[in-house]
Write an enzyme that holds these catalytic residues in place. Structure first.
Site, PDB file in Angstrom:
ATOM      1  N   HIS A  44       6.014   6.879  16.277  1.00 26.13           N
ATOM      2  CA  HIS A  44       5.491   8.212  16.175  1.00 26.13           C
ATOM      3  C   HIS A  44       4.004   8.210  17.007  1.00 26.13           C
ATOM      4  O   HIS A  44       3.366   8.623  17.559  1.00 26.13           O
ATOM      5  CB  HIS A  44       5.867   8.596  14.993  1.00 26.13           C
ATOM      6  CG  HIS A  44       5.385  10.047  14.757  1.00 26.13           C
ATOM      7  ND1 HIS A  44       5.418  10.823  13.406  1.00 26.13           N
ATOM      8  CD2 HIS A  44       4.817  11.129  15.635  1.00 26.13           C
ATOM      9  CE1 HIS A  44       5.219  12.056  13.672  1.00 26.13           C
ATOM     10  NE2 HIS A  44       4.817  12.318  14.967  1.00 26.13           N
ATOM     11  N   HIS A  79      12.608   2.040   9.524  1.00 28.31           N
ATOM     12  CA  HIS A  79      11.849   3.167   8.984  1.00 28.31           C
ATOM     13  C   HIS A  79      10.208   3.172   9.567  1.00 28.31           C
ATOM     14  O   HIS A  79       9.874   4.031  10.059  1.00 28.31           O
ATOM     15  CB  HIS A  79      11.813   3.051   7.347  1.00 28.31           C
ATOM     16  CG  HIS A  79      11.038   4.245   6.598  1.00 28.31           C
ATOM     17  ND1 HIS A  79      11.405   5.104   6.003  1.00 28.31           N
ATOM     18  CD2 HIS A  79       9.595   4.254   6.462  1.00 28.31           C
ATOM     19  CE1 HIS A  79      10.689   6.026   5.462  1.00 28.31           C
ATOM     20  NE2 HIS A  79       9.287   5.218   5.456  1.00 28.31           N
ATOM     21  N   GLU A  80       9.817   1.728   9.250  1.00 22.95           N
ATOM     22  CA  GLU A  80       8.393   1.468   9.759  1.00 22.95           C
ATOM     23  C   GLU A  80       8.075   1.640  11.282  1.00 22.95           C
ATOM     24  O   GLU A  80       7.251   2.140  11.431  1.00 22.95           O
ATOM     25  CB  GLU A  80       7.820   0.165   9.011  1.00 22.95           C
ATOM     26  CG  GLU A  80       7.984   0.241   7.459  1.00 22.95           C
ATOM     27  CD  GLU A  80       7.077   1.426   6.900  1.00 22.95           C
ATOM     28  OE1 GLU A  80       6.249   2.028   7.384  1.00 22.95           O
ATOM     29  OE2 GLU A  80       7.641   1.786   5.906  1.00 22.95           O
ATOM     30  N   HIS A 114       7.866   5.385  12.143  1.00 17.60           N
ATOM     31  CA  HIS A 114       6.245   5.720  11.977  1.00 17.60           C
ATOM     32  C   HIS A 114       5.472   5.131  13.306  1.00 17.60           C
ATOM     33  O   HIS A 114       4.818   5.848  13.714  1.00 17.60           O
ATOM     34  CB  HIS A 114       5.691   4.979  10.958  1.00 17.60           C
ATOM     35  CG  HIS A 114       6.065   5.645   9.502  1.00 17.60           C
ATOM     36  ND1 HIS A 114       6.105   6.906   9.275  1.00 17.60           N
ATOM     37  CD2 HIS A 114       6.589   5.216   8.038  1.00 17.60           C
ATOM     38  CE1 HIS A 114       6.355   7.416   8.011  1.00 17.60           C
ATOM     39  NE2 HIS A 114       6.554   6.241   7.179  1.00 17.60           N
TER      40      HIS A 114
END
Length: 634
Positions: A432, A425-426, A429
């Site tokens: 991105h 998940h991180e 980020h």
């Protein structure tokens, strides 16, 4: 000045976190991490091995370098005033914007570094002071730059139209268009300067809560499965709730909320102050409501927020059905709140070391292509990540960073499924941010918070798809399906419940009603009853959960987890079914930064969030997973 958000992970169970993590093969091997602390011992910061600490030296090699850049900002701020009264000529506007970007970039670096150092050990006074120093400079910077928008917007509509069309300002065309859109909410120079000075006060509720929650609040010892007395922490709470021993789960649950209940008046006053602050700003800037103020920056219609709540309300029978299935699989007469994370598969456990988690994440993200994997591997190898819990470390997980250097990720890793999902998940980020910064100029690189949860949740969806496809063991399949269902429960249903709590509490305050701790608790308890249904025993203790949710100090943020999850579900389906064309669209989305409005960026990439359709698609997937589980449970 560019906003430098801290992108936190989404499913809030352990303080700031709970995203769903997943495992791979061979997940029962013992950890080989050197100098790892056992569960009854938390390392001090100095005892954490270097390879498991993020390399903040890539941002500033030492304190002296930070101090020098601090002085650069202070010096640059003295030049800003020379532009006052001149912002009608294109040349002056261009020079002013250039100086604004220069100051903002330096300020971002200072602010991010100081706060990440503070988060390593929130009780360390040196970096408490550095964080405070950076915050004060940030407010000073905001105050110094606060005249720019009001002065430009004091021009006539005709003059503004000419500026937007002027070739000399073509690079800043989007900035000027956005200023015009927000014109009705920009105040006079004097009023903007005054609001900027209030900046330090506006941060107070969140700062006070963070210090109480991370540094001062102490939890009691509880018994683990072996009957040993172990100190309860934010990082350990999820492990206790995942215990197969119901008494362990119940004791940890009660200890957690008894502790918050003892501090309910302080935390209630802090949360109420945060809501009051939001109302102050919405009124000062002439917004119809705090909700509409929060959505305006992303150019999101209020209906996007209300459509989410309405669509989820219609799907609550599916959630209630899932609770009935959970009760059946746990073989209990009553399902309690402390049973929500209990394993449903007998004698099946996934222990996943950090090294195994990294490899599984790499394998699962192969559909995104080699370029994406190369960036991911760079992050793993070059110490972008602060891995383990230590004394005083900020709980939860997040991705953060500053333009011009690679992103950073804070974890509090445990060797379990949840932590592997938090890792992917991180890193979603982080990549991105990496691709946005690499493909957009500083002014337009920062994507909105509305878009932030799409990339992170897409990684989770691909990880789950990878795990389910690999699974041949019915027990493992049930375990994974349960985990995916809980991702939906925590990321879509739960975050929507949080969003509804924020909507109700702000509306009550806007109508002049007082918000006492008792009122917060009643609202929160009633929402739990609504969302979990009559088949669930909604324990009274859960009424205090509002007191431990850090996201409530970043108001009207959490709904973006649910919308992001829905968009990610759509993206993952396209990528797995269409291949390269969908991958290209998705990578284009990652590279877009803030170059257009969020809704438009998603629409160009193939997901239309202006309608309830992506949320309904996510609910259809939830229903399909539920049916698979019900078949396996027969």
């Amino acid at each position: 000045m560019r906003f430098f958000p801290l992108v936190m992970t989404g499913v809030l169970l352990t303080g700031t976190v709970l995203t769903a993590p997943l495992s791979a093969e061979g997940t029962t091997k013992p950890s080989k991490i050197s100098r790892r602390a056992p569960m009854n011992q938390v390392l001090t910061r100095k005892d954490v091995p270097e390879e498991h600490r993020w390399k903040l030296e890539d941002l500033f090699p030492n304190q002296q370098a930070w101090d020098q850049e601090y002085q650069v900002v202070k010096e640059a701020l003295t030049k800003v005033a020379s532009f006052q009264g001149r912002l009608k000529e294109p040349a002056a506007i261009k020079q002013c914007f250039k100086l604004e970007d220069e100051i903002s970039l330096h300020m971002e670096r200072l602010y991010v570094y100081a706060n990440m150092k503070h988060h390593e050990d929130t009780a360390e006074p040196t970096y408490q002071a550095l964080s405070d120093k950076a915050k004060r400079l940030s407010v000073e910077t905001g105050e110094a730059l606060s005249f720019i928008s009001p002065e430009i917007l004091s021009l006539s509509d005709e003059e503004l139209t000419k500026l937007i069309a002027n070739p000399e300002l073509s690079f800043y065309k989007r900035t000027l268009e956005e200023m015009v859109r927000e014109k009705q909410h920009v105040l006079s120079k004097a009023e903007e300067a005054l609001l900027a000075q209030v900046g330090n006060l506006s941060q107070a509720p969140g700062t006070i809560f963070s210090m109480l929650n991370n540094a001062d609040l102490k939890f009691p010892k509880v018994k683990n499965e072996q009957g040993e007395e172990v100190e309860l922490t934010h990082g350990r709470y999820i492990q206790f709730l995942e215990s197969r021993n119901r008494e362990v789960r119940k004791e940890a649950f009660k200890a957690m909320y008894d502790t918050y209940a003892k501090n309910k008046n302080t935390i209630g006053a802090t949360l109420s102050a945060n809501i009051t602050k939001n109302i102050f700003y919405s009124k000062a800037r002439k917004y119809p409501s705090t909700l509409e103020m929060s959505l305006y920056g992303d150019n999101i219609n209020k209906e996007v927020y209300t459509n989410l709540i309405d669509t989820i309300h219609k799907s609550l029978p599916l959630m209630h059905r899932y609770m009935e299935l959970r009760k059946k699989l746990l073989k209990v007469d009553e399902l309690h709140m402390y049973d929500l994370f209990a394993p449903l598969v007998d004698e099946y456990k996934m222990d996943i070391t950090y090294e195994q988690a990294k490899q599984t994440v790499l394998d699962s993200l192969k559909p995104l292509g080699q370029d994406y994997l190369n960036i991911l591997q760079e992050g793993f190898n070059d110490r972008w990540i602060d891995v383990y819990e230590n004394e005083g470390k900020r709980n939860g997980a997040y991705s953060w960073g500053a333009f011009g250097t690679h992103p950073y990720v804070l974890l509090n890793h445990k060797d379990n499924l949840n932590s592997m999902f938090t890792l992917t998940h991180e890193m979603g980020h982080a990549i991105h941010s990496y691709l946005s910064d690499a493909n957009q100029p500083y002014r337009y690189a920062q994507y909105t918070i509305f878009l932030a949860e799409v990339a992170s949740t897409l990684n989770e969806a691909l990880l789950m798809d990878y795990m389910l496809k690999k699974s041949t063991d019915p027990k493992e399949k049930m375990y994974l399906l349960t985990y995916y269902m809980d991702q939906f429960r925590t990321t879509v249903f739960r975050q929507t419940m949080f969003a509804e709590f924020e909507k109700i509490t702000h509306e009550k305050a806007e109508q002049g009603e007082s918000l006492t701790p008792q009122e917060f608790s009643k609202i929160y308890y009633d929402l739990n009853k609504l969302y979990y249904g009559d088949g669930m025993v909604v324990d009274q203790d859960i009424e205090m959960e509002w007191a431990r949710i850090p996201h409530f100090y970043n108001s009207f943020y959490v709904y973006k987890y649910a919308t992001g999850f829905s968009a990610a579900t759509s993206f993952s389906k396209q990528i797995l079914e269409e291949g390269q064309p969908a991958i290209d669209r998705y990578l284009g989305f990652l590279k877009s930064g803030g170059s257009d409005y969020s809704i438009n960026i998603l629409k160009k990439a193939g997901v239309d969030m202006s309608t309830p359709e992506p949320i309904q698609q996510a609910m259809d997937v939830f229903k399909g997973l539920l049916e698979q589980m019900e078949q396996l449970a027969k």
